[in-house]
Design a protein around this motif. Structure first.
Motif, PDB file in Angstrom:
ATOM      1  N   GLU A  41       0.835  -1.200   0.000  1.00  0.00           N
ATOM      2  CA  GLU A  41       0.000   0.000   0.000  1.00  0.00           C
ATOM      3  C   GLU A  41       0.875   1.257   0.000  1.00  0.00           C
ATOM      4  OE1 GLU A  41      -3.062   2.416   2.936  1.00  0.00           O
ATOM      5  OE2 GLU A  41      -2.699   0.294   3.301  1.00  0.00           O
ATOM      6  N   ALA A  42       1.934   1.250   0.825  1.00  0.00           N
ATOM      7  CA  ALA A  42       2.845   2.395   0.878  1.00  0.00           C
ATOM      8  C   ALA A  42       3.530   2.601  -0.474  1.00  0.00           C
ATOM      9  CB  ALA A  42       3.883   2.188   1.979  1.00  0.00           C
ATOM     10  N   LEU A  43       3.949   1.511  -1.115  1.00  0.00           N
ATOM     11  CA  LEU A  43       4.593   1.621  -2.422  1.00  0.00           C
ATOM     12  C   LEU A  43       3.617   2.179  -3.458  1.00  0.00           C
ATOM     13  CD1 LEU A  43       6.696  -1.673  -2.716  1.00  0.00           C
ATOM     14  CD2 LEU A  43       7.321   0.519  -1.705  1.00  0.00           C
ATOM     15  N   THR A  59       9.831   1.030  -4.829  1.00  0.00           N
ATOM     16  CA  THR A  59      10.616   0.095  -4.016  1.00  0.00           C
ATOM     17  C   THR A  59      11.977   0.689  -3.688  1.00  0.00           C
ATOM     18  OG1 THR A  59       9.508  -1.817  -5.021  1.00  0.00           O
ATOM     19  CG2 THR A  59      11.621  -2.229  -3.939  1.00  0.00           C
ATOM     20  N   SER A  60      12.625   1.252  -4.700  1.00  0.00           N
ATOM     21  CA  SER A  60      13.931   1.865  -4.506  1.00  0.00           C
ATOM     22  C   SER A  60      13.861   3.036  -3.537  1.00  0.00           C
ATOM     23  CB  SER A  60      14.477   2.357  -5.857  1.00  0.00           C
ATOM     24  OG  SER A  60      15.624   3.161  -5.677  1.00  0.00           O
ATOM     25  N   PHE A  61      12.914   3.943  -3.746  1.00  0.00           N
ATOM     26  CA  PHE A  61      12.844   5.150  -2.934  1.00  0.00           C
ATOM     27  C   PHE A  61      12.459   4.841  -1.483  1.00  0.00           C
ATOM     28  CE2 PHE A  61      12.375   8.838  -6.179  1.00  0.00           C
ATOM     29  CZ  PHE A  61      13.483   8.371  -6.861  1.00  0.00           C
ATOM     30  N   THR A  62      11.573   3.881  -1.289  1.00  0.00           N
ATOM     31  CA  THR A  62      11.232   3.492   0.078  1.00  0.00           C
ATOM     32  C   THR A  62      12.443   2.866   0.752  1.00  0.00           C
ATOM     33  OG1 THR A  62       8.933   3.124  -0.586  1.00  0.00           O
ATOM     34  CG2 THR A  62       9.624   2.182   1.508  1.00  0.00           C
ATOM     35  N   GLY A  63      13.207   2.077  -0.008  1.00  0.00           N
ATOM     36  CA  GLY A  63      14.439   1.510   0.530  1.00  0.00           C
ATOM     37  C   GLY A  63      15.443   2.585   0.896  1.00  0.00           C
ATOM     38  N   ILE A  64      15.495   3.672   0.125  1.00  0.00           N
ATOM     39  CA  ILE A  64      16.431   4.755   0.409  1.00  0.00           C
ATOM     40  C   ILE A  64      16.112   5.413   1.752  1.00  0.00           C
ATOM     41  CG2 ILE A  64      17.138   7.077  -0.335  1.00  0.00           C
ATOM     42  CD1 ILE A  64      17.014   6.042  -3.219  1.00  0.00           C
ATOM     43  N   GLY A 145      10.769  -6.704   3.553  1.00  0.00           N
ATOM     44  CA  GLY A 145       9.340  -6.496   3.364  1.00  0.00           C
ATOM     45  C   GLY A 145       9.030  -5.608   2.178  1.00  0.00           C
ATOM     46  N   VAL A 146       9.800  -4.534   2.031  1.00  0.00           N
ATOM     47  CA  VAL A 146       9.593  -3.595   0.920  1.00  0.00           C
ATOM     48  C   VAL A 146       9.906  -4.265  -0.411  1.00  0.00           C
ATOM     49  CG1 VAL A 146      10.493  -1.481  -0.136  1.00  0.00           C
ATOM     50  CG2 VAL A 146       9.938  -1.521   2.306  1.00  0.00           C
ATOM     51  N   ALA A 147      11.018  -5.005  -0.474  1.00  0.00           N
ATOM     52  CA  ALA A 147      11.378  -5.688  -1.719  1.00  0.00           C
ATOM     53  C   ALA A 147      10.325  -6.715  -2.104  1.00  0.00           C
ATOM     54  CB  ALA A 147      12.749  -6.353  -1.571  1.00  0.00           C
ATOM     55  N   ALA A 148       9.821  -7.468  -1.116  1.00  0.00           N
ATOM     56  CA  ALA A 148       8.776  -8.454  -1.396  1.00  0.00           C
ATOM     57  C   ALA A 148       7.507  -7.773  -1.879  1.00  0.00           C
ATOM     58  CB  ALA A 148       8.490  -9.281  -0.141  1.00  0.00           C
ATOM     59  N   ALA A 149       7.185  -6.620  -1.298  1.00  0.00           N
ATOM     60  CA  ALA A 149       5.987  -5.883  -1.721  1.00  0.00           C
ATOM     61  C   ALA A 149       6.100  -5.423  -3.165  1.00  0.00           C
ATOM     62  CB  ALA A 149       5.781  -4.677  -0.804  1.00  0.00           C
ATOM     63  N   GLY A 150       7.317  -5.087  -3.590  1.00  0.00           N
ATOM     64  CA  GLY A 150       7.524  -4.643  -4.960  1.00  0.00           C
ATOM     65  C   GLY A 150       7.782  -5.770  -5.930  1.00  0.00           C
ATOM     66  N   GLY A 151       7.866  -7.004  -5.408  1.00  0.00           N
ATOM     67  CA  GLY A 151       8.152  -8.141  -6.270  1.00  0.00           C
ATOM     68  C   GLY A 151       9.550  -8.093  -6.845  1.00  0.00           C
ATOM     69  N   LEU A 152      10.490  -7.529  -6.080  1.00  0.00           N
ATOM     70  CA  LEU A 152      11.854  -7.337  -6.558  1.00  0.00           C
ATOM     71  C   LEU A 152      12.845  -7.893  -5.541  1.00  0.00           C
ATOM     72  CD1 LEU A 152      11.183  -3.702  -7.711  1.00  0.00           C
ATOM     73  CD2 LEU A 152      11.791  -5.558  -9.271  1.00  0.00           C
ATOM     74  N   LYS A 153      14.095  -8.080  -5.958  1.00  0.00           N
ATOM     75  CA  LYS A 153      15.120  -8.582  -5.058  1.00  0.00           C
ATOM     76  C   LYS A 153      15.596  -7.467  -4.125  1.00  0.00           C
ATOM     77  CE  LYS A 153      16.886 -12.162  -8.179  1.00  0.00           C
ATOM     78  NZ  LYS A 153      18.088 -12.669  -8.897  1.00  0.00           N
ATOM     79  N   LEU A 156      18.197  -4.560  -5.103  1.00  0.00           N
ATOM     80  CA  LEU A 156      17.838  -3.269  -5.681  1.00  0.00           C
ATOM     81  C   LEU A 156      18.046  -2.153  -4.672  1.00  0.00           C
ATOM     82  CD1 LEU A 156      16.375  -1.579  -7.958  1.00  0.00           C
ATOM     83  CD2 LEU A 156      14.272  -2.045  -6.711  1.00  0.00           C
ATOM     84  N   ILE A 157      17.766  -2.445  -3.402  1.00  0.00           N
ATOM     85  CA  ILE A 157      17.925  -1.468  -2.321  1.00  0.00           C
ATOM     86  C   ILE A 157      19.352  -1.479  -1.789  1.00  0.00           C
ATOM     87  CG2 ILE A 157      17.177  -0.860   0.010  1.00  0.00           C
ATOM     88  CD1 ILE A 157      14.420  -2.105  -0.744  1.00  0.00           C
ATOM     89  N   TRP A 158      19.839  -2.652  -1.410  1.00  0.00           N
ATOM     90  CA  TRP A 158      21.161  -2.757  -0.768  1.00  0.00           C
ATOM     91  C   TRP A 158      22.281  -2.199  -1.628  1.00  0.00           C
ATOM     92  CZ3 TRP A 158      21.503  -3.372   4.176  1.00  0.00           C
ATOM     93  CH2 TRP A 158      20.624  -4.208   4.877  1.00  0.00           C
ATOM     94  N   ASN A 159      22.208  -2.410  -2.934  1.00  0.00           N
ATOM     95  CA  ASN A 159      23.318  -2.025  -3.810  1.00  0.00           C
ATOM     96  C   ASN A 159      23.526  -0.515  -3.882  1.00  0.00           C
ATOM     97  OD1 ASN A 159      23.793  -4.709  -4.345  1.00  0.00           O
ATOM     98  ND2 ASN A 159      22.833  -4.699  -6.372  1.00  0.00           N
ATOM     99  N   GLN A 160      22.576   0.259  -3.367  1.00  0.00           N
ATOM    100  CA  GLN A 160      22.723   1.713  -3.385  1.00  0.00           C
ATOM    101  C   GLN A 160      23.458   2.238  -2.155  1.00  0.00           C
ATOM    102  OE1 GLN A 160      19.209   3.971  -4.814  1.00  0.00           O
ATOM    103  NE2 GLN A 160      18.133   2.018  -4.724  1.00  0.00           N
ATOM    104  N   PHE A 161      23.609   1.410  -1.126  1.00  0.00           N
ATOM    105  CA  PHE A 161      24.106   1.899   0.154  1.00  0.00           C
ATOM    106  C   PHE A 161      25.555   2.388   0.102  1.00  0.00           C
ATOM    107  CE2 PHE A 161      21.110   0.082   3.625  1.00  0.00           C
ATOM    108  CZ  PHE A 161      20.007   0.317   2.825  1.00  0.00           C
ATOM    109  N   GLY A 162      26.435   1.647  -0.568  1.00  0.00           N
ATOM    110  CA  GLY A 162      27.855   1.993  -0.566  1.00  0.00           C
ATOM    111  C   GLY A 162      28.133   3.330  -1.231  1.00  0.00           C
ATOM    112  N   GLY A 163      27.694   3.464  -2.478  1.00  0.00           N
ATOM    113  CA  GLY A 163      27.896   4.729  -3.182  1.00  0.00           C
ATOM    114  C   GLY A 163      27.162   5.867  -2.510  1.00  0.00           C
TER     115      GLY A 163
END
Length: 269
Positions: A41-43, A59-64, A145-153, A156-163
């Motif tokens: 619902e949030a997504l 999914t990406s922005f909520t993960g951010i 939970g967010v990734a599952a809600a978006g049907g994505l791995k 997609l979220i974790w890989n943004q953390f380092g940069g």
């Protein structure tokens, strides 16, 4: 403690504060992000605000927003010698519409600060303990939970953390006139980089990243850092990739650079 901690920077840049958004468009108890059905619902709400064309952008922005919690603690540990515990049941996820874009962040319902000592070994031990708890009790369940809600791995979220963290500290170094702050944030970030992968329940610590740089047509004296992963900003109506997107082909970036230079020349003519 809320009176002692200056949330002005964190609220302005990351929309996280005890008082929360001025006029929230949508709210969800942060614990709801761990449940795929509730998080969906949030997504959906975020997708409507950004006119997303799929689930990748929301999914990406909520993960951010979850990454931003780590930025906040790097900032506060460097500037105030305090680490904030952030249980999901003490936060509210918020969306706020602002002209042509949307803000997303958290209202902190209660603050549980942990003071950090000056002794380096003792300080590092406390930080390792608190970072481990934050990831395993708050961020990992919410990311999953967010990734599952978006049907994505979750990648997609974790890989943004380092940069993302490298970019934040580089920006602080360039734009903030606070002596030593960027160096202190670098030292706090080093603790994060030193955590074992199993803290994140990943095969690799997501904060380990070697920055790469490209020419910056807006400010040639300061090369722009490539993101460590695409943020999916282009997955919206009439969307386009960010100039520093790692998925942008060299010829695409060169065309964008020429376009920017032409626009700048026209603006100054």
């Amino acid at each position: 403690m809320s009176q002692e901690l200056d949330f002005s920077v964190i609220k302005d840049f990351y929309h996280i504060s005890p008082e929360g958004a001025d006029e929230p468009y949508y709210e969800l108890p942060a614990s709801g992000l761990t449940n795929a059905a509730t998080a969906q619902e949030a997504l959906g709400q975020m997708g409507r605000l950004w006119k997303a064309v799929g689930m990748e952008l929301p999914t990406s922005f909520t993960g951010i927003t979850l990454f931003n919690l780590t930025v906040m603690n790097v900032f506060f540990s460097a500037s105030h010698n305090v680490f904030l515990r952030l249980p999901l049941d003490r936060m509210t996820f918020q969306l706020e519409q602002h002209h042509d874009h949307a803000h997303y962040g958290f209202k902190l319902l209660a603050l549980e600060p942990v003071s950090l000592p000056s002794d380096e070994m003792e300080r590092t031990g406390i930080l390792v303990r608190e970072w481990t708890a934050l990831f395993q009790e708050t961020i990992i369940p919410a990311v999953n939970g967010v990734a599952a809600a978006g049907g994505l791995k979750p990648d997609l979220i974790w890989n943004q953390f380092g940069g993302g963290m490298h970019g934040v500290i580089a920006y602080v170094r360039q734009a903030f006139d606070i002596p030593g702050l960027a160096d202190r944030m670098d030292a706090e970030f080093a603790v994060l980089e030193g955590l074992p992968a199993d803290v994140f329940q990943r095969r690799r610590n997501p904060f380990l990243h070697k920055p790469r740089y490209i020419d910056n047509p807006w400010d040639p004296d300061h090369p722009q850092m490539l993101r460590s992963s695409c943020c999916m900003y282009d997955r919206r109506e009439n969307g386009s990739k960010c100039y520093n997107c790692p998925q942008m082909l060299p010829q695409e970036r060169d065309e964008r650079r020429k376009q920017v230079l032409e626009e700048l020349a026209h603006a100054h003519s």
